[in-house]
Design a protein around this motif. Structure first.
Motif, short mmCIF file in Angstrom:
data_model
loop_
_atom_site.label_atom_id
_atom_site.label_comp_id
_atom_site.label_asym_id
_atom_site.label_seq_id
_atom_site.Cartn_x
_atom_site.Cartn_y
_atom_site.Cartn_z
N PRO A 211 33.58 90.79 45.54
CA PRO A 211 32.53 90.01 46.23
C PRO A 211 31.61 89.26 45.27
O PRO A 211 31.04 88.23 45.65
N PHE A 212 31.46 89.73 44.04
CA PHE A 212 30.60 89.01 43.11
C PHE A 212 31.21 87.65 42.73
O PHE A 212 30.47 86.67 42.54
N PHE A 213 32.52 87.58 42.64
CA PHE A 213 33.15 86.28 42.40
C PHE A 213 32.99 85.36 43.60
O PHE A 213 32.87 84.13 43.45
N TYR A 214 32.98 85.93 44.78
CA TYR A 214 32.75 85.11 45.97
C TYR A 214 31.35 84.52 45.97
O TYR A 214 31.12 83.39 46.41
N LEU A 215 30.38 85.30 45.48
CA LEU A 215 29.02 84.77 45.37
C LEU A 215 28.99 83.58 44.41
O LEU A 215 28.20 82.65 44.59
N TYR A 216 29.84 83.61 43.40
CA TYR A 216 29.93 82.48 42.48
C TYR A 216 30.38 81.22 43.21
O TYR A 216 29.89 80.11 42.98
N ALA A 217 31.31 81.39 44.14
CA ALA A 217 31.77 80.25 44.93
C ALA A 217 30.65 79.72 45.82
O ALA A 217 30.47 78.50 45.96
N LEU A 218 29.89 80.63 46.42
CA LEU A 218 28.78 80.19 47.26
C LEU A 218 27.71 79.48 46.43
O LEU A 218 27.08 78.52 46.89
N ALA A 219 27.51 79.94 45.20
CA ALA A 219 26.55 79.27 44.34
C ALA A 219 26.99 77.85 44.03
O ALA A 219 26.16 76.94 43.89
N ALA A 220 28.30 77.64 43.95
CA ALA A 220 28.80 76.28 43.73
C ALA A 220 28.47 75.38 44.90
O ALA A 220 28.21 74.18 44.74
N LEU A 221 28.44 75.95 46.09
CA LEU A 221 28.10 75.15 47.27
C LEU A 221 26.63 74.72 47.23
O LEU A 221 26.30 73.59 47.54
N THR A 222 25.80 75.66 46.84
CA THR A 222 24.37 75.33 46.84
C THR A 222 24.01 74.32 45.76
O THR A 222 22.95 73.71 45.81
N SER A 223 24.88 74.13 44.78
CA SER A 223 24.56 73.18 43.72
C SER A 223 24.75 71.73 44.16
O SER A 223 24.35 70.81 43.46
#
Length: 445
Positions: A34-46
């Motif tokens: 799930p921590f890697f998935y949070l990385y993907a979500l962070a890419a969205l917020t950028s």
């Protein structure tokens, strides 16, 4: 003076400890997903304005959570057994593959894909790569790495296919190759961990087989010795008995002489058998101390041995060895001890062996009535035969057994611990037993 300790004294747990450590490590590895998935979500917020709707995002998060739980279950099942029977996979494996496909499809539907940039700007690639790597890692626990590597090729194929929809370029191939390397790293780490566990299991099994073979070999040796000692004598007895019977039927007075020979053969055979058995039953104090540490350690009792094995005559050493054996047996069978201390010291011209523990139970045999235990009576008889004595005291939960035998005269022994047990008195050389430094050995179980 420093004291060496055996590996078993510092690396407790053995094969079981390695398995537990590896199992926990693999479980924690699953929780990284799930921590890697949070990385993907962070890419969205950028990138403002590119965030997905709350509904699809929640569905994707739910699927990712289910996928992680199934990875956890697959690792748990694969750690203890195969993931497939023939060509029939376990239900948890089927569910994991279905969840993997669902997460990949949901990622393509719910997440945007950008035409430019690298991995950070493409959350689809991150989700697909991480999901595939986690799946291959879970399967690698109980699957040959070649099969996992072959199945993992599906991940770069999907990444390249999805990327080609919006970006037909070399970058798609590069991302696909990077995702496959990530898959191999995840799966290889899991497989390597399980390979270590399998090696440790085989070593533990080999050790058990070696122990059983040693016992079998000892039984064969005892059988061979008994056959050599008894077989010849019994054969002679049988022949002499037949001859005596034949002479007796004829009224020949030599029958009595033959029977006297039979009696002498039987007595000689009995003495030889007793000498052989006495050799096997002879107790050695150093060996008994080593055995006491092992037995009490296995029973969960912390052991401390202070002092070194004294240089005494064989009868005195044998008597003290029997005291250690009987005391340890009573601790294991009749107490709830957590700690045990064994002291060897010289006092007033006597060698004193003290065995104390903190787990005496008033209702236990041989503790409530200190004079009633058959084992204690036998120990007193053994010690009395060599001029020694036995004292037993019990105060609350504290039970202390003290045995005394005559010490060697001054100058009769140099006090060295050449006969000390390995692992107990390796650091004792001057024979002093002040209970603290030189001549003492503390061995925590």
């Amino acid at each position: 003076m420093s004291t060496r300790r055996r590996p078993s004294a510092t690396l407790a747990g053995g094969a079981r400890g390695v398995e537990t450590y590896t199992r926990v490590s693999l479980y924690l590895f699953v929780l990284l997903e799930p921590f890697f998935y949070l990385y993907a979500l962070a890419a969205l917020t950028s990138t403002p304005g590119q965030l997905p709707d709350a509904g699809p995002a929640s569905a994707l998060a739910g699927l990712a959570l289910v996928h992680m739980v199934l990875c956890f279950g697959t690792v748990h099942v694969g750690f203890d057994g195969p993931l497939a029977t023939g060509w029939r996979p376990r239900p948890v494996v089927v569910a994991l593959l279905v969840a993997t496909g669902a997460v990949m499809v949901a990622s393509v539907v719910a997440l945007p894909s950008y035409g430019g940039g690298g991995l950070v700007s493409d959350p689809r690639t991150v989700m697909i790569g991480v999901c595939g790597a986690a799946t291959c890692g879970a399967l690698a626990v109980a699957t040959p790495i070649r099969r996992v590597a072959l199945a993992g090729l599906a991940v770069p194929v999907v990444v390249i296919a999805v990327r080609f929809v919006t970006d037909v370029s070399v970058a798609a191939v590069v991302l696909g190759a990077a995702s496959y390397v990530f898959v191999l790293f995840w799966a290889g780490t899991a497989r390597l961990s399980m390979w270590i566990v399998e090696v440790v299991r085989e070593l533990d099994a080999a050790r058990q087989v070696s122990a059983r073979l040693a016992v079998a070999e000892e039984r064969l040796r005892i059988a061979r010795d008994m056959h050599d000692v008894v077989g010849r004598a019994l054969s002679a007895v049988a022949v002499k008995s037949e001859l005596a019977a034949a002479l007796a039927r004829r009224g020949d007075p030599r029958a009595a002489d033959e029977m006297d020979d039979v009696r002498a053969l039987a007595q000689d055979s009995l003495r030889e058998v007793r000498s052989v058995v006495a050799g096997y039953r002879a107790a050695d104090l150093a060996t008994e101390l080593d055995g006491a540490r092992s037995v009490l350690h296995a029973a969960g009792v912390s052991v401390r041995v202070v002092g070194s094995v004294p240089e005494l005559g064989a009868p005195q050493v044998d008597a003290l060895a029997w005291v250690v054996r009987e005391a340890v047996t009573n601790i294991v069978r009749h107490s709830a001890a957590r700690e045990c201390r064994i002291d060897l010291a010289e006092e007033a011209g006597q060698m004193v062996l003290t065995v104390g523990n903190d787990g005496a139970r008033p209702d236990a045999a041989g503790v409530a009535g200190l004079e009633g235990g058959a084992g204690l009576v036998g120990l007193r008889e053994r010690l009395a035969a060599v001029g020694g004595s036995l004292d037993v005291t019990a105060e609350g939960e504290r039970f202390v057994l003290e045995a005394r035998v005559p010490a060697p005269p001054p100058g009769g022994a140099d006090g060295s611990a050449d006969g000390s047990a390995d692992g107990h008195a390796d650091g004792s050389t001057d024979g002093s037993t002040d209970g603290s430094t030189d001549g003492s050995t503390d061995v925590p179980a």
